[in-house]
Design an enzyme around this catalytic site. Structure first.
Site, mmCIF file in Angstrom:
data_model
loop_
_atom_site.group_PDB
_atom_site.id
_atom_site.type_symbol
_atom_site.label_atom_id
_atom_site.label_comp_id
_atom_site.label_asym_id
_atom_site.label_seq_id
_atom_site.Cartn_x
_atom_site.Cartn_y
_atom_site.Cartn_z
ATOM 1 N N SER A 24 32.622 -32.157 -40.056
ATOM 2 C CA SER A 24 33.591 -30.959 -39.559
ATOM 3 C C SER A 24 32.847 -30.188 -38.647
ATOM 4 C CB SER A 24 33.877 -30.120 -40.848
ATOM 5 O OG SER A 24 34.503 -30.963 -41.703
ATOM 6 N N TYR A 41 36.830 -37.090 -51.536
ATOM 7 C CA TYR A 41 38.127 -36.247 -51.880
ATOM 8 C C TYR A 41 39.447 -36.803 -51.269
ATOM 9 C CZ TYR A 41 37.478 -33.588 -47.705
ATOM 10 O OH TYR A 41 37.327 -33.274 -46.321
ATOM 11 N N ALA A 87 29.307 -29.623 -41.886
ATOM 12 C CA ALA A 87 29.220 -28.440 -41.782
ATOM 13 C C ALA A 87 28.939 -28.158 -43.330
ATOM 14 C CB ALA A 87 30.664 -27.787 -41.461
ATOM 15 N N ASN A 92 29.362 -21.177 -43.189
ATOM 16 C CA ASN A 92 29.985 -20.191 -43.947
ATOM 17 C C ASN A 92 28.729 -19.725 -44.734
ATOM 18 O OD1 ASN A 92 31.305 -22.819 -45.116
ATOM 19 N ND2 ASN A 92 31.070 -21.363 -46.628
ATOM 20 N N HIS A 114 39.034 -23.845 -44.848
ATOM 21 C CA HIS A 114 38.743 -24.867 -43.634
ATOM 22 C C HIS A 114 38.576 -24.302 -42.258
ATOM 23 C CE1 HIS A 114 37.829 -29.030 -42.388
ATOM 24 N NE2 HIS A 114 39.028 -29.003 -41.661
HETATM 25 N N1 HPA Z 1 31.208 -25.569 -49.769
HETATM 26 C C1 HPA Z 1 31.217 -26.868 -49.477
HETATM 27 N N2 HPA Z 1 31.659 -27.407 -48.463
HETATM 28 C C2 HPA Z 1 31.738 -26.869 -47.411
HETATM 29 C C3 HPA Z 1 31.337 -25.481 -47.317
HETATM 30 C C4 HPA Z 1 31.233 -24.792 -48.615
HETATM 31 O O1 HPA Z 1 30.915 -23.808 -48.599
HETATM 32 N N3 HPA Z 1 31.281 -25.218 -46.077
HETATM 33 C C5 HPA Z 1 31.452 -26.056 -45.260
HETATM 34 N N4 HPA Z 1 31.705 -27.300 -46.371
#
Ligand code: HPA
Length: 279
Positions: A35, A90, A118, A240, A252
């Site tokens: 991502s 998933y 990500a 994040n 997302h």
């Molecule tokens: N949790 C799970 N998957 C992720 C996150 C997260 O905070 N950020 C990006 N992918």
């Protein structure tokens, strides 16, 4: 769910198709764009490419931001395969679509795989936009991608996992921090199946388990690469702060936006890694 036999013949079909179209290719390095990493492909504007959907046996991506294009690129006249977009557990189609690019890469001769993603930052010293090299991982997906018959008989029944992420490659990447002029963090990635983000209580628990970042990918691919004897590097973009550490709800879209901001750093680092691997 696709049977073992169907998966094996899909893999053979993809390989024949790519050999027919691209000739006697000899890619040495593979790169899976997670991502927010898809625009890395812009580094190679003249790459030969196919949409996954046009490659027999290949399956198309389903998640926003995962384009679904396979690129054949060159650096110093040596070849790289870039998977612009990945499949996830998933998505509900089992391990087949997740493991497919790894088996394909291995059978095309790739020895080194770079896996990107990500991730949510659990380590409180991490900031959004940081890049983290994976030192190790915790498989918290509730399932193991090596269960059942393996597409490649080379995979041992009980693979060792003492060093999934190649130490030399990892150190080389960490040393690039001076040249690229931004810090490169290191840490442990914990993978969950998703698709829901975590609860704050789960994140506090993962902190105690020693995880620095959390995500929903990479671990299965790294496990399969390791079992096949490939060298693996994993790089997370901290998109994040994890649930409960972030002061807002997670989405997302935020993950994608944060990755876009970090994109220049991602491109600089990936180009340097590829040049160092293929010099
Ligand atoms: N949790 C799970 N998957 C992720 C996150 C997260 O905070 N950020 C990006 N992918």
């Amino acid at each position: 769910m696709v049977s073992f036999k169907e998966e094996r013949s899909a893999l053979n079909e993809s390989i024949s198709f790519l050999h027919n179209k691209w000739g006697d290719i000899k890619p040495e390095v593979g790169l899976i764009c997670g991502s927010g990493w898809g625009s890395l492909a812009d580094i190679f504007p003249n790459a030969a490419k196919f949409d996954y959907i046009d490659i027999p046996g290949f399956s198309s991506t389903t998640v926003d931001g995962h384009v679904g294009t396979l690129l054949l690129c060159e650096i110093n006249e040596r070849q790289i395969l870039i998977f612009q977009g990945r499949r996830h557990f998933y998505e509900g189609c089992g391990w087949g679509p997740v493991s497919f690019p790894i088996h394909l890469s291995h059978e095309l001769g790739i020895k080194t795989m770079i896996l990107t993603n990500a991730a949510g930052g659990i380590n409180t010293s991490f900031q959004v936009g940081d890049l983290m090299v994976l030192e190790d991982h915790i498989n918290f997906m509730g399932c193991n991608p090596l269960i059942g018959p393996n597409l490649n008989p080379k995979i041992p029944r009980f693979p060792d996992q003492s060093e999934i992420y190649d130490i030399d490659l990892r150190n080389r990447i960490l040393e690039m921090s001076h040249a690229v002029q931004f810090p490169i963090k290191k840490g442990v990635y914990i993978a969950l199946s998703g698709p829901s983000f975590e609860t704050p209580a789960e994140i506090r628990a993962f902190q105690m388990l020693g995880a620095d970042a959390v995500g929903m990918s990479t671990v299965p691919e790294a496990m399969i690469c390791n079992a096949l004897g490939m060298k693996v590097a994993g790089i997370s973009c901290i998109s994040n702060l994890a649930a409960g550490i972030a002061s807002h709800k997670l989405s997302h879209e935020d993950v994608q936006n944060a990755s876009n901001i970090a994109l220049p750093k991602m491109k600089t680092l990936i180009l340097m890694i590829l040049e160092s691997l293929l010099s």
